[in-house]
Enzyme design. Structure first.
Site, PDB file in Angstrom:
ATOM      1  N   LEU A  51       0.906  -1.267   0.015  1.00  0.00           N
ATOM      2  CA  LEU A  51       0.076  -0.082   0.145  1.00  0.00           C
ATOM      3  C   LEU A  51       0.961   1.167  -0.017  1.00  0.00           C
ATOM      4  CD1 LEU A  51      -3.108  -1.166   2.301  1.00  0.00           C
ATOM      5  CD2 LEU A  51      -2.931  -0.607  -0.367  1.00  0.00           C
ATOM      6  N   ALA A  52       1.975   1.360   0.711  1.00  0.00           N
ATOM      7  CA  ALA A  52       2.695   2.396   0.650  1.00  0.00           C
ATOM      8  C   ALA A  52       3.437   2.554  -0.506  1.00  0.00           C
ATOM      9  CB  ALA A  52       3.787   2.549   1.942  1.00  0.00           C
ATOM     10  N   HIS A 274      -0.060  -9.121  18.522  1.00  0.00           N
ATOM     11  CA  HIS A 274      -1.679  -9.144  18.127  1.00  0.00           C
ATOM     12  C   HIS A 274      -2.285 -10.195  19.001  1.00  0.00           C
ATOM     13  CE1 HIS A 274      -5.286  -8.366  16.275  1.00  0.00           C
ATOM     14  NE2 HIS A 274      -4.941  -7.695  15.547  1.00  0.00           N
ATOM     15  N   SER A 292      -8.810 -11.138  12.575  1.00  0.00           N
ATOM     16  CA  SER A 292      -8.814  -9.920  12.755  1.00  0.00           C
ATOM     17  C   SER A 292      -9.361  -9.302  13.987  1.00  0.00           C
ATOM     18  CB  SER A 292      -9.816  -9.242  11.643  1.00  0.00           C
ATOM     19  OG  SER A 292     -10.046  -7.668  11.719  1.00  0.00           O
ATOM     20  N   ARG A 338      -4.021  -3.311  21.723  1.00  0.00           N
ATOM     21  CA  ARG A 338      -3.510  -4.967  21.410  1.00  0.00           C
ATOM     22  C   ARG A 338      -2.612  -5.206  22.626  1.00  0.00           C
ATOM     23  NH1 ARG A 338      -2.925  -4.413  14.968  1.00  0.00           N
ATOM     24  NH2 ARG A 338      -5.198  -4.443  14.766  1.00  0.00           N
ATOM     25  N   HIS A 409       3.066  -9.596  15.187  1.00  0.00           N
ATOM     26  CA  HIS A 409       2.103  -9.172  13.882  1.00  0.00           C
ATOM     27  C   HIS A 409       2.688  -7.952  13.279  1.00  0.00           C
ATOM     28  CE1 HIS A 409      -1.462  -8.246  12.189  1.00  0.00           C
ATOM     29  NE2 HIS A 409      -1.793  -6.999  12.530  1.00  0.00           N
ATOM     30  N   LEU A 449      -2.608   0.687   7.587  1.00  0.00           N
ATOM     31  CA  LEU A 449      -3.235   1.138   6.301  1.00  0.00           C
ATOM     32  C   LEU A 449      -3.412   2.520   6.153  1.00  0.00           C
ATOM     33  CD1 LEU A 449      -5.817  -1.759   5.804  1.00  0.00           C
ATOM     34  CD2 LEU A 449      -3.392  -1.874   5.618  1.00  0.00           C
TER      35      LEU A 449
HETATM   36  C1  LIG Z   1      -2.548 -10.617   8.799  1.00  0.00           C
HETATM   37  C2  LIG Z   1      -2.477  -9.104   8.735  1.00  0.00           C
HETATM   38  C3  LIG Z   1      -3.427  -8.333   8.964  1.00  0.00           C
HETATM   39  C4  LIG Z   1      -3.585  -7.004   9.018  1.00  0.00           C
HETATM   40  N1  LIG Z   1      -4.649  -6.381   8.986  1.00  0.00           N
HETATM   41  C5  LIG Z   1      -4.524  -4.879   9.035  1.00  0.00           C
HETATM   42  C6  LIG Z   1      -5.702  -4.054   8.821  1.00  0.00           C
HETATM   43  O1  LIG Z   1      -6.872  -4.476   8.653  1.00  0.00           O
HETATM   44  N2  LIG Z   1      -5.576  -2.863   9.184  1.00  0.00           N
HETATM   45  C7  LIG Z   1      -4.375  -2.045   8.982  1.00  0.00           C
HETATM   46  O2  LIG Z   1      -4.557  -0.944   9.342  1.00  0.00           O
HETATM   47  N3  LIG Z   1      -3.264  -2.888   9.410  1.00  0.00           N
HETATM   48  C8  LIG Z   1      -3.287  -4.203   8.929  1.00  0.00           C
HETATM   49  N4  LIG Z   1      -2.336  -4.944   8.833  1.00  0.00           N
HETATM   50  C9  LIG Z   1      -0.873  -4.244   8.899  1.00  0.00           C
HETATM   51  C10 LIG Z   1      -0.566  -3.682   7.608  1.00  0.00           C
HETATM   52  O3  LIG Z   1      -1.064  -4.769   6.636  1.00  0.00           O
HETATM   53  C11 LIG Z   1       0.720  -3.632   7.069  1.00  0.00           C
HETATM   54  O4  LIG Z   1       1.160  -2.996   7.939  1.00  0.00           O
HETATM   55  C12 LIG Z   1       0.886  -2.959   5.866  1.00  0.00           C
HETATM   56  O5  LIG Z   1       0.055  -3.537   4.719  1.00  0.00           O
HETATM   57  C13 LIG Z   1       2.269  -2.550   5.350  1.00  0.00           C
HETATM   58  O6  LIG Z   1       2.141  -2.090   4.039  1.00  0.00           O
HETATM   59  P1  LIG Z   1       3.597  -1.687   3.455  1.00  0.00           P
HETATM   60  O7  LIG Z   1       3.119  -1.160   1.912  1.00  0.00           O
HETATM   61  O8  LIG Z   1       4.460  -0.655   4.185  1.00  0.00           O
HETATM   62  O9  LIG Z   1       4.526  -2.989   3.286  1.00  0.00           O
HETATM   63  P2  LIG Z   1       4.229  -4.381   2.500  1.00  0.00           P
HETATM   64  O10 LIG Z   1       2.707  -4.650   1.894  1.00  0.00           O
HETATM   65  O11 LIG Z   1       4.729  -5.515   3.382  1.00  0.00           O
HETATM   66  O12 LIG Z   1       4.868  -4.417   1.081  1.00  0.00           O
HETATM   67  C14 LIG Z   1       6.291  -4.626   1.199  1.00  0.00           C
HETATM   68  C15 LIG Z   1       6.852  -4.351  -0.154  1.00  0.00           C
HETATM   69  O13 LIG Z   1       8.182  -4.313  -0.557  1.00  0.00           O
HETATM   70  C16 LIG Z   1       8.739  -5.332  -1.368  1.00  0.00           C
HETATM   71  N5  LIG Z   1      10.106  -5.561  -0.708  1.00  0.00           N
HETATM   72  C17 LIG Z   1      10.265  -5.849   0.431  1.00  0.00           C
HETATM   73  N6  LIG Z   1      11.734  -6.014   0.610  1.00  0.00           N
HETATM   74  C18 LIG Z   1      12.239  -5.950  -0.719  1.00  0.00           C
HETATM   75  C19 LIG Z   1      13.359  -5.960  -1.305  1.00  0.00           C
HETATM   76  N7  LIG Z   1      14.571  -6.018  -0.662  1.00  0.00           N
HETATM   77  N8  LIG Z   1      13.745  -5.781  -2.555  1.00  0.00           N
HETATM   78  C20 LIG Z   1      12.559  -5.504  -3.254  1.00  0.00           C
HETATM   79  N9  LIG Z   1      11.400  -5.452  -2.846  1.00  0.00           N
HETATM   80  C21 LIG Z   1      11.368  -5.547  -1.560  1.00  0.00           C
HETATM   81  C22 LIG Z   1       7.836  -6.600  -1.197  1.00  0.00           C
HETATM   82  O14 LIG Z   1       8.029  -7.132  -2.482  1.00  0.00           O
HETATM   83  C23 LIG Z   1       6.526  -5.610  -1.086  1.00  0.00           C
HETATM   84  O15 LIG Z   1       6.076  -5.301  -2.717  1.00  0.00           O
HETATM   85  C24 LIG Z   1      -2.165  -6.409   8.918  1.00  0.00           C
HETATM   86  C25 LIG Z   1      -1.050  -7.098   8.940  1.00  0.00           C
HETATM   87  C26 LIG Z   1      -1.085  -8.654   8.848  1.00  0.00           C
HETATM   88  C27 LIG Z   1       0.199  -9.505   9.104  1.00  0.00           C
END
Ligand SMILES: Cc1cc2nc3c(=O)[nH]c(=O)nc-3n(C[C@H](O)[C@H](O)[C@H](O)COP(=O)(O)OP(=O)(O)OC[C@H]3O[C@@H](n4cnc5c(N)ncnc54)[C@H](O)[C@@H]3O)c2cc1C
Length: 642
Positions: A51-52, A274, A292, A338, A409, A449
């Site tokens: 998402l980021a 969590h 969840s 949590r 988590h 998120l």
């Molecule tokens: C089961 C579960 C349920 C959740 N539910 C919720 C919720 O309901 N609400 C909420 O707010 N949060 C929730 N969270 C937390 C939330 O999902 C995460 O904190 C958030 O999605 C992280 O997003 P991000 O974009 O920072 O990283 P990520 O979605 O982890 O993406 C990381 C990206 O970086 C890439 N990457 C990493 N390292 C490398 C590398 N060395 N080289 C190339 N690419 C790399 C990966 O391929 C990926 O594309 C939940 C977490 C879990 C585990």
């Protein structure tokens, strides 16, 4: 043990002061802009498509920058964000239940146990409302009420309903929105997408972040990729514990490599456990599953009053059940944050009142809710979660209560960033779970998120202009630093392949995770952490002597990928324990047994530890830099959810 030294304090040079409501507006106005014609001359690398990273790449490309995106999955939309279930917070106040930007700000600062920056958290609360509008415009199918308005539910640490959701698949739906926005820009030629590429090194030239070294995970080719700025959106490091709710691939390599190149790593010991996960079922398990937090809206948590009560739940009468969260925290009940809910579950299990195999579980019971709402309504809200639970445990939560237990988590720690989300290396920006974030010592549910999308859609696309306005930067392709960075990656891969030992990567990872969970999990002590550091060092040495990585580097080799990630986890694990040892207070998810109130709650020491701990890599003892935290609006108090 003399484990670290203390360096100069740091300060967030980009943060504005003055009235908090106008800080973001003033920072945006004060930042330099890049005119649209010049944006085409500037390249930004974005590592990560969750998402980021997905939202940042799409927005930067839409603005006219040339973007190069990287992820290790086979498609950007398989990033771990897809797993997010419960929802995303926003201070829209659709329920007219007293919510406001200020209340979301207040809840988040308090929920984080006063270890986050006020300016950042206020901005996050302000932007939360824009995120929902943006996602609705993209077509994200949020749940709606009968009248058509978006529906809300409650999450822990809040007494209002501000969580927007798409059944139990909120992350997936939001990610599809960001992914489609990215795809539009891929088709327009503004984003070059490199799936199945892993960043293994950061390139720093003349003190600026100028690119990355990546390995093509299919062919094994190692190449250098250059740009004017680099954005890391590589997610969290919860898998240092081996068992966690994170996707199996989540790792720390991107941020750890940047840390080794000079980016400070902040609050690594702030990890989130969590409360509502499916309990571990055996020694061969490689992953844990989240149920969840949204389930705590309607599920009631309880254990038997008596220890070692082996009766089936239906045989235990009401007056022999202890709804301990409702009893201990009457104002928030099952919706305490949590960290509080996790510790309470651990405590009742330590008292011998846990349920299920091994006594490491508590009930999450929907009987009342099913009676009140009826099965159809419950199914509409939680159907996919109930089904997932049944598939994994073989038990039907419509009939018997779920069994849950806390699990690793989320990680609040990460690379230190200033208000502009820039790390201590100029030109290196860090967003989403990868930075040390706005959640202090404990993240509230549904706020990750919100933060990832605030960073990617709104904050970074504004603040990065201020840096890029000084570009384009000189061509560095024939600089020695670039060649050296690539050489370092190749040598390291060769080193891993040539150990030729007799132990699998997974066996080391599992053992490391066990040490972390045992001594740096839900309760930490000086003695346990000191022991853990010794164990981690011993295990790390053994890893480099005994690890077995079959195959070669010139092919798809998942053992090699894992080995590199686990090698970095070893180094991070030690820093986590050093950070946890030095912080002789309890705060949020960091619970030091030596620092508790008479009734067993976390006891902070604001005078001594009211700072962000930002660690510098030296190759030897790390150096601690403190960023003092000041609270002008939400005054630090003992968190009470009673
Ligand atoms: C089961 C579960 C349920 C959740 N539910 C919720 C919720 O309901 N609400 C909420 O707010 N949060 C929730 N969270 C937390 C939330 O999902 C995460 O904190 C958030 O999605 C992280 O997003 P991000 O974009 O920072 O990283 P990520 O979605 O982890 O993406 C990381 C990206 O970086 C890439 N990457 C990493 N390292 C490398 C590398 N060395 N080289 C190339 N690419 C790399 C990966 O391929 C990926 O594309 C939940 C977490 C879990 C585990």
């Amino acid at each position: 043990m003399d484990l670290f030294t203390t360096g100069d304090p740091i300060r967030d040079a980009a943060a504005p002061d003055g009235p908090i409501e106008t800080r973001w507006e003033r920072r945006r106005f004060g930042a330099r802009l890049v005119n649209p014609a010049n944006r085409r001359k500037l390249t930004v690398i974005v590592v990560g498509t969750g998402l980021a990273g997905g939202s940042a790449a799409a927005t930067l490309a839409e603005a006219g920058y040339r973007v190069r995106s990287y992820c290790y999955q086979d498609s950007p939309r398989r990033a771990h964000s897809i797993a997010a279930q419960g929802g995303i917070n926003a201070a829209k106040d659709y329920r007219n239940d007293g919510d406001s930007i200020y209340r979301l700000f207040y809840d988040t600062v308090k929920g984080g146990d006063f270890r986050a920056r006020e300016s950042n958290v206020y901005r996050l609360a302000q932007l939360s409302v824009n995120i929902i509008d943006q996602c609705v415009a993209q077509g994200v199918p949020f749940a709606r009420e009968y009248g058509g308005l978006l529906d809300n539910r409650s999450f822990g640490g809040a007494q209002v309903s501000r969580t927007f959701y798409a059944r139990g698949q909120t992350g997936q739906q939001l990610l599809l929105g960001a992914y489609q926005a990215m795809e539009r820009q891929i088709a327009a030629g503004n984003i070059e997408m490199n799936a199945r590429h892993e960043m293994l090194e950061l390139i720093v030239v003349d003190g600026r972040s100028r690119g990355i070294v990546v390995r093509d995970l299919v062919t094994g080719e190692v190449s250098t990729e250059l740009a004017d700025a680099v954005v890391l959106a590589s997610g969290g490091y919860g898998n240092v514990f081996f068992l966690s709710t994170n996707a199996k691939g989540c790792n720390v390599t991107a941020t750890w490599r940047a840390h080794r190149k000079g980016a400070l790593f902040a609050n690594p010991c702030f990890t989130q456990i969590h409360p509502t996960c499916i309990p571990e079922s055996g020694t061969h398990q490689s992953k844990l599953t989240l149920m969840s937090e949204s389930l705590r809206n309607d599920g009631r948590v309880w254990v038997p009053v008596r220890a070692s009560d082996s009766r089936q739940p239906a045989e235990i009468p009401e007056d022999e059940r202890d709804y301990y969260l409702e009893r201990m925290y009457p104002s928030f009940g099952n919706l305490v944050p949590r960290d509080i809910a996790s510790r309470a579950a651990k405590n009742v299990c330590d008292e011998g009142r846990g349920v299920g195999p091994g006594g490491r579980g508590v009930y999450l019971d929907f009987a009342d809710a099913l009676q009140r709402l009826g099965r159809a309504a419950a199914e509409e809200k939680y159907g996919n979660l109930f089904e997932m639970y049944q598939r994994i445990t073989g038990e039907d939560p419509y009939v018997v209560p779920m069994r849950i237990y806390p699990a690793v988590h989320y990680t609040m720690g990460g690379l230190w960033v200033d208000y502009d989300l820039q790390s201590t290396i100029p030109g290196l920006f860090v967003i989403g779970e990868a930075n040390f974030s706005d959640h202090g010592a404990n993240r509230l549910g549904a706020s990750a998120l919100m933060q990832g999308l605030a960073d990617g859609y709104f904050v970074l696309p504004n603040t990065i202009n201020n840096y890029l306005a000084a570009g384009p930067f000189p061509d560095v392709s024939d600089r020695a630093e670039v060649t050296r960075a690539r050489r370092a990656v190749v040598d390291r891969l060769d080193a891993l392949l040539s150990v030729g030992g007799d132990r699998t990567v997974d066996s080391f990872h599992r053992e490391l995770g066990h040490v972390m969970w045992e001594y740096c999990g839900m309760e930490r002590t000086e003695e346990g952490l000191t022991k853990a550091i010794g164990l981690i060092r011993g295990l790390r040495d053994e890893f480099w002597q005994r690890v077995k990585v079959p195959g070669t580097g010139e092919q798809l080799n998942q053992n090699l990928e894992k080995a590199g990630r686990v090698a970095d986890f070893f180094e991070l694990a030690e820093l986590i324990c050093v950070d946890a040892l030095h912080r002789r207070e309890s705060a949020g998810g960091h619970f030091r047994a030596e620092s508790r109130t008479p009734d067993g709650e976390a006891l902070r020491h604001d005078d001594e530890f009211g700072y962000v701990a930002a660690w510098e890599f030296t190759g030897g003892r790390p150096v601690l830099h403190k960023e003092p935290l000041t609270f002008e609006y939400v005054h630090p108090s003992t968190r009470s959810y009673k």
